[in-house]
Write a protein that holds these residues in place. Sequence first.
Motif, PDB file in Angstrom:
ATOM      1  N   GLY A  36       0.804  -1.214   0.000  1.00 28.37           N
ATOM      2  CA  GLY A  36       0.000   0.000   0.000  1.00 28.37           C
ATOM      3  C   GLY A  36       0.840   1.269   0.000  1.00 28.37           C
ATOM      4  O   GLY A  36       2.050   1.261   0.190  1.00 28.37           O
ATOM      5  N   VAL A  37       0.131   2.379  -0.222  1.00 29.74           N
ATOM      6  CA  VAL A  37       0.756   3.710  -0.260  1.00 29.74           C
ATOM      7  C   VAL A  37      -0.080   4.663   0.592  1.00 29.74           C
ATOM      8  O   VAL A  37      -1.147   4.310   1.093  1.00 29.74           O
ATOM      9  CB  VAL A  37       0.843   4.240  -1.707  1.00 29.74           C
ATOM     10  CG1 VAL A  37       1.769   3.383  -2.559  1.00 29.74           C
ATOM     11  CG2 VAL A  37      -0.553   4.310  -2.345  1.00 29.74           C
ATOM     12  N   ILE A  38       0.417   5.888   0.734  1.00 30.57           N
ATOM     13  CA  ILE A  38      -0.322   6.924   1.459  1.00 30.57           C
ATOM     14  C   ILE A  38      -1.617   7.221   0.707  1.00 30.57           C
ATOM     15  O   ILE A  38      -1.647   7.301  -0.521  1.00 30.57           O
ATOM     16  CB  ILE A  38       0.528   8.208   1.570  1.00 30.57           C
ATOM     17  CG1 ILE A  38       1.844   7.913   2.279  1.00 30.57           C
ATOM     18  CG2 ILE A  38      -0.227   9.307   2.300  1.00 30.57           C
ATOM     19  CD1 ILE A  38       1.691   7.354   3.669  1.00 30.57           C
ATOM     20  N   SER A  39      -2.715   7.402   1.448  1.00 29.64           N
ATOM     21  CA  SER A  39      -4.006   7.682   0.809  1.00 29.64           C
ATOM     22  C   SER A  39      -4.797   8.687   1.659  1.00 29.64           C
ATOM     23  O   SER A  39      -4.349   9.115   2.716  1.00 29.64           O
ATOM     24  CB  SER A  39      -4.801   6.379   0.657  1.00 29.64           C
ATOM     25  OG  SER A  39      -5.053   5.810   1.940  1.00 29.64           O
ATOM     26  N   GLY A  40      -5.987   9.038   1.178  1.00 30.44           N
ATOM     27  CA  GLY A  40      -6.887   9.927   1.926  1.00 30.44           C
ATOM     28  C   GLY A  40      -6.269  11.268   2.283  1.00 30.44           C
ATOM     29  O   GLY A  40      -6.456  11.773   3.398  1.00 30.44           O
ATOM     30  N   ILE A  41      -5.571  11.862   1.348  1.00 29.11           N
ATOM     31  CA  ILE A  41      -4.814  13.097   1.637  1.00 29.11           C
ATOM     32  C   ILE A  41      -5.742  14.309   1.702  1.00 29.11           C
ATOM     33  O   ILE A  41      -6.597  14.527   0.838  1.00 29.11           O
ATOM     34  CB  ILE A  41      -3.743  13.319   0.560  1.00 29.11           C
ATOM     35  CG1 ILE A  41      -2.714  12.192   0.617  1.00 29.11           C
ATOM     36  CG2 ILE A  41      -3.063  14.670   0.735  1.00 29.11           C
ATOM     37  CD1 ILE A  41      -1.741  12.187  -0.530  1.00 29.11           C
ATOM     38  N   THR A  42      -5.546  15.123   2.746  1.00 28.21           N
ATOM     39  CA  THR A  42      -6.211  16.434   2.846  1.00 28.21           C
ATOM     40  C   THR A  42      -5.144  17.474   3.161  1.00 28.21           C
ATOM     41  O   THR A  42      -4.150  17.188   3.828  1.00 28.21           O
ATOM     42  CB  THR A  42      -7.291  16.462   3.946  1.00 28.21           C
ATOM     43  OG1 THR A  42      -6.684  16.178   5.214  1.00 28.21           O
ATOM     44  CG2 THR A  42      -8.373  15.453   3.667  1.00 28.21           C
ATOM     45  N   VAL A  43      -5.369  18.694   2.678  1.00 26.00           N
ATOM     46  CA  VAL A  43      -4.384  19.774   2.824  1.00 26.00           C
ATOM     47  C   VAL A  43      -5.020  20.976   3.500  1.00 26.00           C
ATOM     48  O   VAL A  43      -6.114  21.411   3.121  1.00 26.00           O
ATOM     49  CB  VAL A  43      -3.812  20.188   1.457  1.00 26.00           C
ATOM     50  CG1 VAL A  43      -2.900  21.410   1.597  1.00 26.00           C
ATOM     51  CG2 VAL A  43      -3.058  19.035   0.823  1.00 26.00           C
ATOM     52  N   GLU A  44      -4.336  21.510   4.523  1.00 27.18           N
ATOM     53  CA  GLU A  44      -4.719  22.781   5.145  1.00 27.18           C
ATOM     54  C   GLU A  44      -3.588  23.774   4.894  1.00 27.18           C
ATOM     55  O   GLU A  44      -2.492  23.630   5.436  1.00 27.18           O
ATOM     56  CB  GLU A  44      -4.946  22.619   6.640  1.00 27.18           C
ATOM     57  CG  GLU A  44      -5.344  23.919   7.328  1.00 27.18           C
ATOM     58  CD  GLU A  44      -5.467  23.785   8.831  1.00 27.18           C
ATOM     59  OE1 GLU A  44      -5.743  24.805   9.501  1.00 27.18           O
ATOM     60  OE2 GLU A  44      -5.262  22.671   9.354  1.00 27.18           O
ATOM     61  N   LYS A  51      -0.321  22.021   6.220  1.00 32.52           N
ATOM     62  CA  LYS A  51      -0.492  20.798   7.004  1.00 32.52           C
ATOM     63  C   LYS A  51      -1.132  19.752   6.112  1.00 32.52           C
ATOM     64  O   LYS A  51      -2.217  19.968   5.555  1.00 32.52           O
ATOM     65  CB  LYS A  51      -1.365  21.062   8.235  1.00 32.52           C
ATOM     66  CG  LYS A  51      -1.619  19.818   9.086  1.00 32.52           C
ATOM     67  CD  LYS A  51      -2.494  20.144  10.293  1.00 32.52           C
ATOM     68  CE  LYS A  51      -2.757  18.895  11.126  1.00 32.52           C
ATOM     69  NZ  LYS A  51      -3.617  19.186  12.303  1.00 32.52           N
ATOM     70  N   ILE A  52      -0.446  18.620   5.973  1.00 32.72           N
ATOM     71  CA  ILE A  52      -0.960  17.518   5.162  1.00 32.72           C
ATOM     72  C   ILE A  52      -1.359  16.374   6.095  1.00 32.72           C
ATOM     73  O   ILE A  52      -0.540  15.881   6.879  1.00 32.72           O
ATOM     74  CB  ILE A  52       0.072  17.030   4.139  1.00 32.72           C
ATOM     75  CG1 ILE A  52       0.387  18.132   3.133  1.00 32.72           C
ATOM     76  CG2 ILE A  52      -0.417  15.792   3.418  1.00 32.72           C
ATOM     77  CD1 ILE A  52       1.323  17.696   2.024  1.00 32.72           C
ATOM     78  N   SER A  53      -2.620  15.978   6.020  1.00 33.44           N
ATOM     79  CA  SER A  53      -3.105  14.818   6.775  1.00 33.44           C
ATOM     80  C   SER A  53      -3.355  13.673   5.790  1.00 33.44           C
ATOM     81  O   SER A  53      -3.630  13.912   4.605  1.00 33.44           O
ATOM     82  CB  SER A  53      -4.397  15.172   7.516  1.00 33.44           C
ATOM     83  OG  SER A  53      -4.180  16.245   8.414  1.00 33.44           O
ATOM     84  N   TYR A  54      -3.278  12.416   6.268  1.00 38.43           N
ATOM     85  CA  TYR A  54      -3.370  11.276   5.364  1.00 38.43           C
ATOM     86  C   TYR A  54      -3.698  10.010   6.153  1.00 38.43           C
ATOM     87  O   TYR A  54      -3.648   9.975   7.391  1.00 38.43           O
ATOM     88  CB  TYR A  54      -2.033  11.084   4.628  1.00 38.43           C
ATOM     89  CG  TYR A  54      -0.832  11.216   5.520  1.00 38.43           C
ATOM     90  CD1 TYR A  54      -0.449  10.199   6.386  1.00 38.43           C
ATOM     91  CD2 TYR A  54      -0.099  12.407   5.535  1.00 38.43           C
ATOM     92  CE1 TYR A  54       0.641  10.331   7.229  1.00 38.43           C
ATOM     93  CE2 TYR A  54       0.995  12.560   6.386  1.00 38.43           C
ATOM     94  CZ  TYR A  54       1.358  11.524   7.229  1.00 38.43           C
ATOM     95  OH  TYR A  54       2.432  11.665   8.065  1.00 38.43           O
ATOM     96  N   ASN A  86      -0.509  10.861  11.728  1.00 39.50           N
ATOM     97  CA  ASN A  86      -1.143  10.807  10.408  1.00 39.50           C
ATOM     98  C   ASN A  86      -1.155  12.183   9.746  1.00 39.50           C
ATOM     99  O   ASN A  86      -2.030  12.490   8.945  1.00 39.50           O
ATOM    100  CB  ASN A  86      -2.568  10.260  10.507  1.00 39.50           C
ATOM    101  CG  ASN A  86      -3.503  11.211  11.229  1.00 39.50           C
ATOM    102  OD1 ASN A  86      -3.061  12.084  11.974  1.00 39.50           O
ATOM    103  ND2 ASN A  86      -4.807  11.046  11.011  1.00 39.50           N
ATOM    104  N   TYR A  87      -0.175  13.019  10.103  1.00 35.02           N
ATOM    105  CA  TYR A  87      -0.070  14.342   9.469  1.00 35.02           C
ATOM    106  C   TYR A  87       1.371  14.836   9.584  1.00 35.02           C
ATOM    107  O   TYR A  87       2.181  14.317  10.359  1.00 35.02           O
ATOM    108  CB  TYR A  87      -1.009  15.350  10.124  1.00 35.02           C
ATOM    109  CG  TYR A  87      -0.584  15.770  11.515  1.00 35.02           C
ATOM    110  CD1 TYR A  87       0.233  16.893  11.702  1.00 35.02           C
ATOM    111  CD2 TYR A  87      -0.948  15.041  12.642  1.00 35.02           C
ATOM    112  CE1 TYR A  87       0.651  17.267  12.962  1.00 35.02           C
ATOM    113  CE2 TYR A  87      -0.534  15.412  13.904  1.00 35.02           C
ATOM    114  CZ  TYR A  87       0.262  16.531  14.058  1.00 35.02           C
ATOM    115  OH  TYR A  87       0.690  16.894  15.306  1.00 35.02           O
TER     116      TYR A  87
END
Length: 392
Positions: A36-44, A51-54, A86-87
Motif C-alpha cells: 500500500g501507499v499513502i491515501s486519503g490526503i487532505t491539505v490545510e 499541514k498535510i493529513s493522510y 497521520n499528518y
Amino acid sequence: MISLKKILLFVVLLCVAAACNKADFVKPQDSGPLSGVISGITVENLPGSAKISYSLPDSKNLLYVKAVYSTKPGVFKEVKASYFKNYMILDGFADENEYEVKLYAVSRAEQISEPVIAKVKPLTPPVIAAFRDLQLKATFGGAVVTFTNSAEADLSIFFLAEDETGKLVPVQTFYSKQQQVSYSIRGFADKKRKFAAYIKDRWDNYSETVYAELTPLLESQLDKGKFSIVRLPGDTWEPNVAARTLNKIWDGLTTGAGNSFNGKVGVGFPQHFTFDLGVTAAISRMVYYPKAVAGDSYTTTARYFEIWGSNDPDPDGGWDNWVKLVDCELIKPSGLPGSEYTAEDFAYCQAGINYDFPPGTPAVRYLRHKTLSLWSGSNLNVYEITLFGATQ
C-alpha cells in the motif's frame, strides 16, 4: 585448582557475550516489501506552510512517512513523520504559489513506496506579509523601520545606508519575533541620504528591499553634567549601600563593582526615582545599562519599567503633572528565567540597551523611572542612563 563456581561463572559470561554479539547483528524485522501507499490526503494551507493529513498504509513494515518538496525554485526539502502520526507540517515556502509534494511510505528496511502526489498552496508567508506592512522613515539621528509581524515569526531586519561614496552598505541587523516591530539605526548627521531595509526569515527567504531618501532629525546626547537628583515624597532615591547613590546613573561608568545605583531593599513595587535633566528636551532615545557583572547579572535588574516626564513635578510626589513617555521591557535573548543568563545575555546588558521614544514625545525637564518588576531580587540596580534628543 579452579573451583566449580569459577568455571560456572566463566560459562555464564561467555553466554552473555555471545548474546550481545548476536544482538549487534540482528536484522530489521519484517524487511519485506511495503503493502500500500499513502491515501486519503487532505491539505490545510497556512501562512508560509501547509499541514498535510493522510491515511497510512496497512503494513506491519511501515516505519515513517517522508515528504519531498520544493520551497522555491531550485531548493528542495524533506520532512519525515513517524507512523504514530497521520499528518505533517511542511514549512519554509517563499511565496503563495502552488507546489507539488511527493509523499512516500518508508519501511523499517528503508524501502520506499511509490510516491503519491499532493498539491499545496501556502498562504502569504510571514516574511512577505511583514514586508507589505513595512515603513522606513526618518527619526532622530537616523532611520526607523516599523512593521507588523502577525505570525510572530523569527525574522531578521537588515538596514543599509549610503556611505561617503554614495554606495548603499550594510549598517546593522536586528532580530525579532514580536508582533509589533520597530528598530532604528543612529549616528547620522541631519543631511539627506539614502537608506534601505529588507527582511529575511529562518529559511533564507528574503523580502524585496524598500528604499527611501531621508533626512535624519537632529539628535544630540544630553549633558549628564547638568543632571541632578530630585527627592520627592514616596520616591526610592535612597541607596541601599551608602556609596552607591542615584547620581551613579550619570557618572559615565557602565560596569564594575560598586558603580551602579543600588536601591533600597524591601520597599516593594512599583517603586520610582526622579531626576532633573537641567534642560528641557524632547527625548528621542535612551541607552540603558542594567546590572552587568560577570556571575551576577540579571540579579536586582529591572524587567518591566516605565519612563515618565514632567515640567512641573507635584511637590507632594503625586502623578498629576506627569505623562508616561515610554514602556520598557528588559528582555533576555536566551529566554532563561530569573537570574539565569548566558554569555549572549551578559553581552546584551554590557552593550547597553536602546529604547526609542515615540515620535511626538513632549519636551520635558524632569524624568521619573518607575520600576514595575525585577528579573530577580528585591532592590533595583542600574549602572547608567544615557539620553539623546533635541534640547530647547
